[in-house]
Scaffold this active site. Structure first.
Site: not given
Ligand code: GRF
Length: 223
Positions: A19, A21, A72, A99, A114, A116, A150-152
Protein backbone atom coordinates in the site's frame (compact mmCIF):
# COMPACT_ATOMS: atom_id res chain seq x y z
CA UNK A 1 -14.01 20.89 -19.11
CA UNK A 2 -16.15 19.70 -16.20
CA UNK A 3 -17.24 22.24 -13.61
CA UNK A 4 -15.11 22.42 -10.47
CA UNK A 5 -16.76 20.42 -7.69
CA UNK A 6 -17.27 21.83 -4.24
CA UNK A 7 -16.94 18.55 -2.33
CA UNK A 8 -14.04 16.09 -2.31
CA UNK A 9 -14.36 13.20 -4.77
CA UNK A 10 -15.52 9.96 -3.06
CA UNK A 11 -12.94 7.25 -3.72
CA UNK A 12 -12.52 3.56 -2.88
CA UNK A 13 -8.99 2.12 -3.07
CA UNK A 14 -8.33 -1.58 -3.75
CA UNK A 15 -5.06 -3.13 -2.60
CA UNK A 16 -3.37 -6.50 -2.16
CA UNK A 17 -0.18 -5.62 -0.33
CA UNK A 18 2.07 -2.97 1.11
CA UNK A 19 0.00 0.00 0.00
CA UNK A 20 2.78 2.50 -0.64
CA UNK A 21 0.71 4.01 -3.45
CA UNK A 22 -2.27 4.18 -1.09
CA UNK A 23 0.00 6.03 1.35
CA UNK A 24 0.95 8.55 -1.33
CA UNK A 25 -2.77 9.24 -1.84
CA UNK A 26 -3.44 9.51 1.90
CA UNK A 27 -0.49 11.91 2.25
CA UNK A 28 -1.69 14.03 -0.66
CA UNK A 29 -5.16 14.20 0.84
CA UNK A 30 -3.87 15.06 4.31
CA UNK A 31 -1.57 17.74 2.91
CA UNK A 32 -4.53 19.35 1.17
CA UNK A 33 -3.20 18.65 -2.33
CA UNK A 34 -5.77 16.00 -3.28
CA UNK A 35 -9.47 16.87 -3.14
CA UNK A 36 -10.58 13.29 -2.44
CA UNK A 37 -12.39 11.47 0.34
CA UNK A 38 -11.07 7.91 0.62
CA UNK A 39 -14.22 6.23 1.92
CA UNK A 40 -12.80 2.72 2.16
CA UNK A 41 -9.75 0.60 1.44
CA UNK A 42 -10.48 -3.00 0.45
CA UNK A 43 -7.85 -5.75 0.27
CA UNK A 44 -8.30 -9.21 -1.22
CA UNK A 45 -5.56 -10.44 1.11
CA UNK A 46 -5.89 -10.39 4.89
CA UNK A 47 -3.42 -8.69 7.25
CA UNK A 48 -1.46 -6.68 4.69
CA UNK A 49 0.43 -3.50 5.53
CA UNK A 50 -1.87 -1.39 3.36
CA UNK A 51 -4.80 -2.16 5.68
CA UNK A 52 -2.76 -0.88 8.64
CA UNK A 53 -1.97 2.29 6.73
CA UNK A 54 -5.70 2.84 6.13
CA UNK A 55 -6.60 2.22 9.78
CA UNK A 56 -3.90 4.63 10.92
CA UNK A 57 -5.46 7.28 8.69
CA UNK A 58 -8.94 6.56 10.10
CA UNK A 59 -10.21 5.03 6.85
CA UNK A 60 -12.47 1.95 6.96
CA UNK A 61 -10.19 -1.00 6.09
CA UNK A 62 -11.92 -4.13 4.83
CA UNK A 63 -10.77 -7.55 3.68
CA UNK A 64 -12.59 -9.54 1.04
CA UNK A 65 -10.61 -12.75 0.76
CA UNK A 66 -10.89 -14.03 -2.80
CA UNK A 67 -9.92 -17.57 -1.74
CA UNK A 68 -13.27 -18.15 -0.06
CA UNK A 69 -15.25 -17.50 -3.26
CA UNK A 70 -16.19 -20.28 -5.67
CA UNK A 71 -14.88 -18.47 -8.73
CA UNK A 72 -13.76 -15.15 -10.16
CA UNK A 73 -17.33 -14.09 -11.07
CA UNK A 74 -18.60 -14.67 -7.53
CA UNK A 75 -15.72 -12.72 -6.01
CA UNK A 76 -16.04 -9.79 -8.41
CA UNK A 77 -19.80 -9.52 -7.80
CA UNK A 78 -19.25 -9.51 -4.01
CA UNK A 79 -16.52 -6.91 -4.43
CA UNK A 80 -18.77 -4.70 -6.55
CA UNK A 81 -21.39 -4.83 -3.79
CA UNK A 82 -18.84 -3.83 -1.16
CA UNK A 83 -17.43 -1.01 -3.26
CA UNK A 84 -20.81 0.38 -4.31
CA UNK A 85 -21.96 0.56 -0.68
CA UNK A 86 -19.54 3.53 -0.44
CA UNK A 87 -20.83 5.20 -3.64
CA UNK A 88 -17.40 6.09 -5.02
CA UNK A 89 -17.03 8.24 -8.10
CA UNK A 90 -13.56 6.79 -8.62
CA UNK A 91 -12.12 3.34 -7.88
CA UNK A 92 -8.33 3.31 -7.53
CA UNK A 93 -6.46 0.05 -8.02
CA UNK A 94 -3.25 0.43 -6.05
CA UNK A 95 -1.33 -2.82 -6.29
CA UNK A 96 -4.54 -4.85 -6.56
CA UNK A 97 -3.19 -8.14 -7.87
CA UNK A 98 -6.32 -9.63 -9.40
CA UNK A 99 -7.39 -10.12 -12.99
CA UNK A 100 -10.81 -8.48 -13.32
CA UNK A 101 -13.87 -9.94 -15.02
CA UNK A 102 -15.27 -7.89 -17.92
CA UNK A 103 -18.45 -7.37 -15.85
CA UNK A 104 -16.39 -5.71 -13.12
CA UNK A 105 -14.26 -3.65 -15.53
CA UNK A 106 -17.30 -2.46 -17.48
CA UNK A 107 -19.24 -1.56 -14.34
CA UNK A 108 -16.54 1.01 -13.46
CA UNK A 109 -15.64 2.02 -17.01
CA UNK A 110 -14.30 5.57 -17.08
CA UNK A 111 -14.16 5.72 -13.28
CA UNK A 112 -11.45 3.22 -12.41
CA UNK A 113 -7.69 3.81 -12.58
CA UNK A 114 -4.78 1.39 -12.28
CA UNK A 115 -1.04 1.78 -11.97
CA UNK A 116 1.17 -0.66 -13.84
CA UNK A 117 4.96 -0.76 -13.46
CA UNK A 118 5.99 -0.58 -17.12
CA UNK A 119 5.82 1.72 -20.09
CA UNK A 120 2.60 0.22 -21.45
CA UNK A 121 1.91 -1.31 -23.92
CA UNK A 122 5.28 -2.89 -23.12
CA UNK A 123 5.33 -5.62 -20.47
CA UNK A 124 1.72 -6.19 -19.59
CA UNK A 125 1.37 -8.69 -16.75
CA UNK A 126 3.94 -9.62 -14.10
CA UNK A 127 7.72 -9.33 -13.48
CA UNK A 128 8.03 -6.15 -15.49
CA UNK A 129 11.31 -4.97 -13.94
CA UNK A 130 13.02 -8.29 -14.58
CA UNK A 131 11.75 -8.34 -18.16
CA UNK A 132 13.01 -4.82 -18.84
CA UNK A 133 16.49 -5.70 -17.51
CA UNK A 134 16.63 -9.00 -19.39
CA UNK A 135 15.63 -7.27 -22.62
CA UNK A 136 18.50 -4.80 -22.19
CA UNK A 137 16.12 -1.83 -22.27
CA UNK A 138 17.59 1.61 -21.88
CA UNK A 139 14.36 2.94 -20.34
CA UNK A 140 11.63 1.59 -18.12
CA UNK A 141 8.83 3.20 -16.18
CA UNK A 142 5.29 3.21 -14.95
CA UNK A 143 1.85 3.98 -16.36
CA UNK A 144 -1.40 5.19 -14.80
CA UNK A 145 -4.29 4.17 -17.02
CA UNK A 146 -8.04 3.83 -17.09
CA UNK A 147 -9.15 0.24 -16.64
CA UNK A 148 -11.01 -1.53 -19.43
CA UNK A 149 -11.86 -5.20 -19.88
CA UNK A 150 -8.48 -5.70 -21.59
CA UNK A 151 -5.76 -6.54 -19.02
CA UNK A 152 -3.37 -3.56 -18.64
CA UNK A 153 -4.86 -2.28 -21.89
CA UNK A 154 -6.96 0.80 -21.08
CA UNK A 155 -5.97 4.30 -22.24
CA UNK A 156 -2.97 5.78 -20.46
CA UNK A 157 -3.24 8.98 -18.45
CA UNK A 158 0.37 9.50 -17.32
CA UNK A 159 3.64 7.70 -17.89
CA UNK A 160 6.90 8.31 -16.06
CA UNK A 161 10.08 7.15 -17.73
CA UNK A 162 13.22 6.20 -15.78
CA UNK A 163 16.64 5.03 -16.97
CA UNK A 164 17.75 1.40 -16.62
CA UNK A 165 21.34 1.43 -15.34
CA UNK A 166 23.95 -1.20 -16.14
CA UNK A 167 24.26 -1.91 -12.42
CA UNK A 168 20.51 -2.32 -11.84
CA UNK A 169 19.02 -5.29 -10.06
CA UNK A 170 15.29 -5.99 -10.12
CA UNK A 171 15.08 -4.38 -6.67
CA UNK A 172 17.00 -1.21 -7.51
CA UNK A 173 14.99 -0.68 -10.68
CA UNK A 174 11.71 -1.33 -8.82
CA UNK A 175 12.70 1.31 -6.27
CA UNK A 176 13.40 3.92 -8.95
CA UNK A 177 10.06 3.15 -10.59
CA UNK A 178 8.16 3.26 -7.29
CA UNK A 179 9.47 6.76 -6.54
CA UNK A 180 7.76 7.86 -9.74
CA UNK A 181 4.59 5.88 -8.92
CA UNK A 182 4.19 7.97 -5.81
CA UNK A 183 4.40 11.13 -7.93
CA UNK A 184 2.20 10.23 -10.87
CA UNK A 185 -0.63 8.39 -9.12
CA UNK A 186 -1.61 11.33 -6.89
CA UNK A 187 -1.21 13.59 -9.94
CA UNK A 188 -3.61 11.53 -12.08
CA UNK A 189 -6.12 11.20 -9.24
CA UNK A 190 -5.97 14.97 -8.64
CA UNK A 191 -6.65 15.59 -12.35
CA UNK A 192 -9.61 13.23 -12.26
CA UNK A 193 -10.94 14.72 -9.01
CA UNK A 194 -10.85 18.22 -10.47
CA UNK A 195 -12.56 17.15 -13.69
CA UNK A 196 -9.46 17.70 -15.83
CA UNK A 197 -8.96 14.02 -16.72
CA UNK A 198 -11.62 11.77 -18.15
CA UNK A 199 -12.07 8.86 -20.50
CA UNK A 200 -14.08 9.54 -23.64
CA UNK A 201 -14.59 7.29 -26.67
CA UNK A 202 -11.87 4.98 -25.36
CA UNK A 203 -9.32 7.79 -25.04
CA UNK A 204 -7.85 9.67 -22.08
CA UNK A 205 -8.66 13.38 -22.30
CA UNK A 206 -6.88 16.10 -20.34
CA UNK A 207 -8.47 19.53 -20.26
CA UNK A 208 -10.68 18.53 -23.19
CA UNK A 209 -7.77 17.43 -25.40
CA UNK A 210 -6.97 13.76 -26.20
CA UNK A 211 -3.70 12.61 -24.63
CA UNK A 212 -1.15 10.71 -26.73
CA UNK A 213 -1.25 6.90 -26.47
CA UNK A 214 1.47 7.03 -23.80
CA UNK A 215 -0.51 9.53 -21.75
CA UNK A 216 1.13 12.67 -20.39
CA UNK A 217 4.85 11.86 -20.28
CA UNK A 218 7.11 12.65 -17.34
CA UNK A 219 10.65 11.97 -18.41
CA UNK A 220 13.26 11.61 -15.68
CA UNK A 221 15.85 10.62 -18.30
CA UNK A 222 16.38 14.12 -19.65
CA UNK A 223 20.01 15.14 -19.45
C1 GRF B 1 3.29 -1.20 -7.59
O1 GRF B 1 4.57 -1.48 -8.07
C2 GRF B 1 2.31 -1.03 -8.71
O2 GRF B 1 2.89 -0.50 -9.85
C3 GRF B 1 1.86 -2.43 -8.94
O3 GRF B 1 1.82 -3.03 -7.68
C4 GRF B 1 2.72 -2.37 -6.81
C5 GRF B 1 1.97 -1.93 -5.59
O4 GRF B 1 2.80 -1.42 -4.60
N1 GRF B 1 0.60 -2.43 -9.65
P1 GRF B 1 2.17 -0.80 -3.28
O5 GRF B 1 1.28 -1.88 -2.66
O6 GRF B 1 1.39 0.43 -3.65
O7 GRF B 1 3.34 -0.51 -2.38
Amino acid sequence: MAATRSTPLPVVVLISGSGSNLQALIDGQQQGQLPIDIRAVISNRPNVLGLERAEKAGIPALTLDHTVYADRDAFDLALMDKIDAYSPELVVLAGFMRILTPTFANHYLGRMLNIHPSLLPKYQGLHTHRRAIEAGDEYHGVTVHFVTAELDGGPAAIQARVPVLATDTEASLAKRVQQQEHVIYPMAVAWFATGRLLMQDGKSMLDGVPLPASGHLIDTCDH
